[in-house]
Design a protein around this motif. Structure first.
Motif, PDB file in Angstrom:
ATOM      1  N   ALA A 178      -5.175  -5.530   3.251  1.00  0.00           N
ATOM      2  CA  ALA A 178      -4.020  -5.915   2.429  1.00  0.00           C
ATOM      3  C   ALA A 178      -4.247  -5.513   0.977  1.00  0.00           C
ATOM      4  O   ALA A 178      -3.327  -5.013   0.321  1.00  0.00           O
ATOM      5  CB  ALA A 178      -3.751  -7.412   2.547  1.00  0.00           C
ATOM      6  N   HIS A 179      -5.456  -5.697   0.469  1.00  0.00           N
ATOM      7  CA  HIS A 179      -5.752  -5.319  -0.911  1.00  0.00           C
ATOM      8  C   HIS A 179      -5.585  -3.816  -1.116  1.00  0.00           C
ATOM      9  O   HIS A 179      -4.913  -3.371  -2.051  1.00  0.00           O
ATOM     10  CB  HIS A 179      -7.175  -5.759  -1.287  1.00  0.00           C
ATOM     11  CG  HIS A 179      -7.543  -5.385  -2.684  1.00  0.00           C
ATOM     12  ND1 HIS A 179      -8.248  -4.241  -2.972  1.00  0.00           N
ATOM     13  CD2 HIS A 179      -7.290  -5.995  -3.874  1.00  0.00           C
ATOM     14  CE1 HIS A 179      -8.419  -4.165  -4.279  1.00  0.00           C
ATOM     15  NE2 HIS A 179      -7.841  -5.220  -4.852  1.00  0.00           N
ATOM     16  N   GLU A 180      -6.180  -3.038  -0.238  1.00  0.00           N
ATOM     17  CA  GLU A 180      -6.118  -1.574  -0.371  1.00  0.00           C
ATOM     18  C   GLU A 180      -4.667  -1.085  -0.312  1.00  0.00           C
ATOM     19  O   GLU A 180      -4.249  -0.234  -1.110  1.00  0.00           O
ATOM     20  CB  GLU A 180      -6.948  -0.937   0.746  1.00  0.00           C
ATOM     21  CG  GLU A 180      -7.171   0.542   0.600  1.00  0.00           C
ATOM     22  CD  GLU A 180      -8.160   1.082   1.629  1.00  0.00           C
ATOM     23  OE1 GLU A 180      -7.986   2.246   2.028  1.00  0.00           O
ATOM     24  OE2 GLU A 180      -9.096   0.348   2.039  1.00  0.00           O
ATOM     25  N   ALA A 181      -3.891  -1.622   0.617  1.00  0.00           N
ATOM     26  CA  ALA A 181      -2.492  -1.219   0.752  1.00  0.00           C
ATOM     27  C   ALA A 181      -1.667  -1.673  -0.449  1.00  0.00           C
ATOM     28  O   ALA A 181      -0.837  -0.912  -0.966  1.00  0.00           O
ATOM     29  CB  ALA A 181      -1.915  -1.786   2.043  1.00  0.00           C
ATOM     30  N   ALA A 182      -1.880  -2.907  -0.894  1.00  0.00           N
ATOM     31  CA  ALA A 182      -1.109  -3.442  -2.019  1.00  0.00           C
ATOM     32  C   ALA A 182      -1.402  -2.689  -3.308  1.00  0.00           C
ATOM     33  O   ALA A 182      -0.485  -2.440  -4.103  1.00  0.00           O
ATOM     34  CB  ALA A 182      -1.379  -4.935  -2.182  1.00  0.00           C
ATOM     35  N   VAL A 183      -2.644  -2.313  -3.544  1.00  0.00           N
ATOM     36  CA  VAL A 183      -2.982  -1.524  -4.734  1.00  0.00           C
ATOM     37  C   VAL A 183      -2.209  -0.208  -4.718  1.00  0.00           C
ATOM     38  O   VAL A 183      -1.615   0.200  -5.719  1.00  0.00           O
ATOM     39  CB  VAL A 183      -4.503  -1.270  -4.825  1.00  0.00           C
ATOM     40  CG1 VAL A 183      -4.828  -0.171  -5.829  1.00  0.00           C
ATOM     41  CG2 VAL A 183      -5.241  -2.550  -5.199  1.00  0.00           C
ATOM     42  N   ALA A 184      -2.210   0.468  -3.573  1.00  0.00           N
ATOM     43  CA  ALA A 184      -1.534   1.765  -3.483  1.00  0.00           C
ATOM     44  C   ALA A 184      -0.035   1.635  -3.735  1.00  0.00           C
ATOM     45  O   ALA A 184       0.549   2.434  -4.482  1.00  0.00           O
ATOM     46  CB  ALA A 184      -1.800   2.399  -2.118  1.00  0.00           C
ATOM     47  N   LEU A 185       0.610   0.632  -3.132  1.00  0.00           N
ATOM     48  CA  LEU A 185       2.050   0.501  -3.317  1.00  0.00           C
ATOM     49  C   LEU A 185       2.392  -0.052  -4.699  1.00  0.00           C
ATOM     50  O   LEU A 185       3.392   0.357  -5.298  1.00  0.00           O
ATOM     51  CB  LEU A 185       2.668  -0.360  -2.212  1.00  0.00           C
ATOM     52  CG  LEU A 185       4.190  -0.306  -2.136  1.00  0.00           C
ATOM     53  CD1 LEU A 185       4.722   1.123  -1.989  1.00  0.00           C
ATOM     54  CD2 LEU A 185       4.698  -1.179  -1.014  1.00  0.00           C
TER      55      LEU A 185
END
Length: 165
Positions: A105-112
């Motif tokens: 979730a962290h990795e995806a949220a940072v990207a978006l």
């Protein structure tokens, strides 16, 4: 509107597909959806699934599915939600149970989040979080957001975390 595909070290954030529906429906029908006002039956979950997709056409942002680049497995969803249900653009996330605790979730949220700021050029972005959802509260803080108790919210009990703006 062309829906973007974003890549991180481990993930591909890609447009939604009908094949994503079973995982989405399972999460939304489970107790884990309680932090989002659920659990939801099939008609309500289907409406949310379709709205997540339609926001791209109507609002210029929406949901992307989180996919493991190594295996192709669907791991969850991340979104920049806009439209009449959201007082301002919202960064939201949810991962399937098997993806929890791995930093997905962290990795995806940072990207978006970075896409919303740098490509979509949004002036502000918030996350609405149920105060009982300690993991999402911690993630919002880990993303660098701060509590904004003066911000409007769709649910008066939600906490608002501001990412920028």
């Amino acid at each position: 509107m062309t829906v973007p595909t974003l890549k991180t070290a481990r993930l591909e954030l890609r447009p939604m597909r009908f094949a994503d529906w079973p995982g989405y429906a399972a999460l939304m029908g489970s107790g884990r959806a309680g932090y989002m006002g659920g659990p939801f039956g099939v008609p309500a979950a289907w409406g949310m699934f379709c709205a997540d997709h339609a926001q791209w056409e109507f609002c210029g942002s929406g949901a992307l599915m989180i996919e493991d680049r190594a295996t192709g497995a669907s791991l969850g969803q991340v979104a920049v939600n806009r439209g009449p249900l959201f007082p301002e653009p919202e960064l939201g996330w949810m991962v399937w149970p098997e993806a929890e605790g791995r930093g997905i979730a962290h990795e995806a949220a940072v990207a978006l989040r970075d896409w919303a700021r740098d490509v979509a050029r949004l002036d502000s972005l918030v996350s609405y979080v149920d105060p009982a959802n300690a993991r999402s509260c911690a993630l919002a803080l880990r993303l660098g957001a701060w509590r904004d108790d003066r911000a409007a919210r769709p649910d008066p009990d939600d906490l608002v975390f501001r990412h920028f703006g």
